[in-house]
Design a protein around this motif. Sequence first.
Motif, short mmCIF file in Angstrom:
data_model
loop_
_atom_site.label_atom_id
_atom_site.label_comp_id
_atom_site.label_asym_id
_atom_site.label_seq_id
_atom_site.Cartn_x
_atom_site.Cartn_y
_atom_site.Cartn_z
N GLY A 43 0.83 -1.21 0.00
CA GLY A 43 0.00 0.00 0.00
C GLY A 43 0.85 1.25 0.00
O GLY A 43 1.67 1.45 0.91
N ASN A 78 -7.82 13.20 -0.81
CA ASN A 78 -8.73 13.60 0.28
C ASN A 78 -8.91 15.12 0.39
O ASN A 78 -8.35 15.88 -0.39
CB ASN A 78 -8.26 12.99 1.60
N GLY A 347 -13.33 9.30 -3.87
CA GLY A 347 -12.37 8.37 -3.28
C GLY A 347 -13.08 7.47 -2.29
O GLY A 347 -14.24 7.71 -1.94
#
Length: 437
Positions: A43, A78, A347
């Motif tokens: 990740g 974000n 998102g």
Amino acid sequence: MTQAKPSGSASEHARSYYAASAGPLPGYPILNADLDADVCVIGGGFTGVNTALELAQRGLSVILLEARRIGWGASGRNGGQLIRGIGHDVSGFARHVGEEGVKYLERAGIESVDVVRQRIAEHAIDCDLRWGFCELANTPAQFAAFKSEQARLADLGYEHPTRRVGPKDMHQIVASEVYAGGLLDMGSGHLHPLKLVLGEARAAASLGVRLFEQSPVLELVHGNCVEVRCATGTVRAASLVLGCNAHLDELEPRLSGKVLPAGSYIITTEPLPETLATQLIPQNLALCDQKVGLDYYRLTADRRLLFGGACHYSGRDPADIGAYMRPKLLKVFPQLQDVAIDHQWGGQIGITANRFPQVGRLRQFPNVYYAQGYSGHGLNVTHWAARLLAEAIHTGHSRGLDVFSGVPHMTFPGGPALRAPLLALGMLWHRMREILA
Ligand SMILES: Cc1cc2nc3c(=O)[nH]c(=O)nc-3n(C[C@H](O)[C@H](O)[C@H](O)COP(=O)(O)OP(=O)(O)OC[C@H]3O[C@@H](n4cnc5c(N)ncnc54)[C@H](O)[C@@H]3O)c2cc1C
């Protein structure tokens, strides 16, 4: 109104304001060999990149595998609001972690912002950081509750100025008529999240972390040494870190049912004239209200209004995010009726059943660590979680990790098919209570 289409290729960055303004997007190679490391991190968001960076600082060899691009997930899309706190209300966890544990979590919610502040300073990351945040009350009762929140911050030794702003003075904060007051906090702020995560990846690489992009992990083979298999290579490592958050899918079934992806959406306007921008948000603060499916917004460095909100559990994004989000923006700022929307994107937030992040290690395979489920408030907490994971892997123990692990990591009921509809129903119930209140 111009309408940029939201997505790009699924393996490239979302076509967002951030991707358009981050400058050159560096590329890292595809994993194309069998390699060994002390730790393999999966990740390339804030969790993975910062864990890798902290491990490298402690002298461990680290390989990071990202399925798409560094910052492709929530970290690069974000709202950019860097706000103190963890989860929603941690006081309810006293029966699991004790009063001391609650105090630790409250302090961590504050100190995690300092971790981000220090990381940016230490690695000279240019990410448009600005200090100042105002929590917005939608109702007089929410405004009244700010009094105890402010008192609690004082008890915890919060060192930054805070101030309650009554309804009559809200024009000092925001040019909108919809709020019942605010709590100003100069120790939180806002930034360009894609620039931040890319800067952190650069710092990690400079410390020796080997980063690979476009390298989705397909299979994990557990054991004293974990085998992490991609299509064109395998990493063998003594420890594994899972930082996949809402995108974990079924890679590690022991964790998959614990986090539910929920869509959240953002639009940015065209750049606003300086006088209009200063009138809208005079102190250039990050702003966030308290509705279910809250509104969060701020100005960008080039004076666009960046406005986000919603929380969708259906797995389906609105067909036209701009058309979906614009009425929400106009409810707060009707004066922006004629302003064009330049960018729109969405998102996936990783939601947990108790809205508290899950940071720990697998009971069955203690060399597998994870941090996920920040429930929409992860900019600061990812950095804190990364520090705890690195500390635990390096020294074999972390008190902070014990406290986080003490809060139950609940599995959503309903199995893969019913989890999202059940949660959507629960949220609808909260929304109806909000409307009827
Ligand atoms: C629209 C939106 C607005 C938000 N606004 C805010 C905000 O203003 N403030 C705030 O504090 N928080 C906010 N959040 C939450 C915050 O962005 C997240 O909590 C945080 O970025 C999570 O970081 P992460 O690294 O854990 O996950 P992510 O950034 O999602 O990264 C996970 C990565 O794992 C990779 N991955 C998954 N599976 C594999 C695999 N099999 N192999 C290799 N790689 C894999 C993915 O490709 C992805 O890049 C927002 C979230 C969204 C979606």
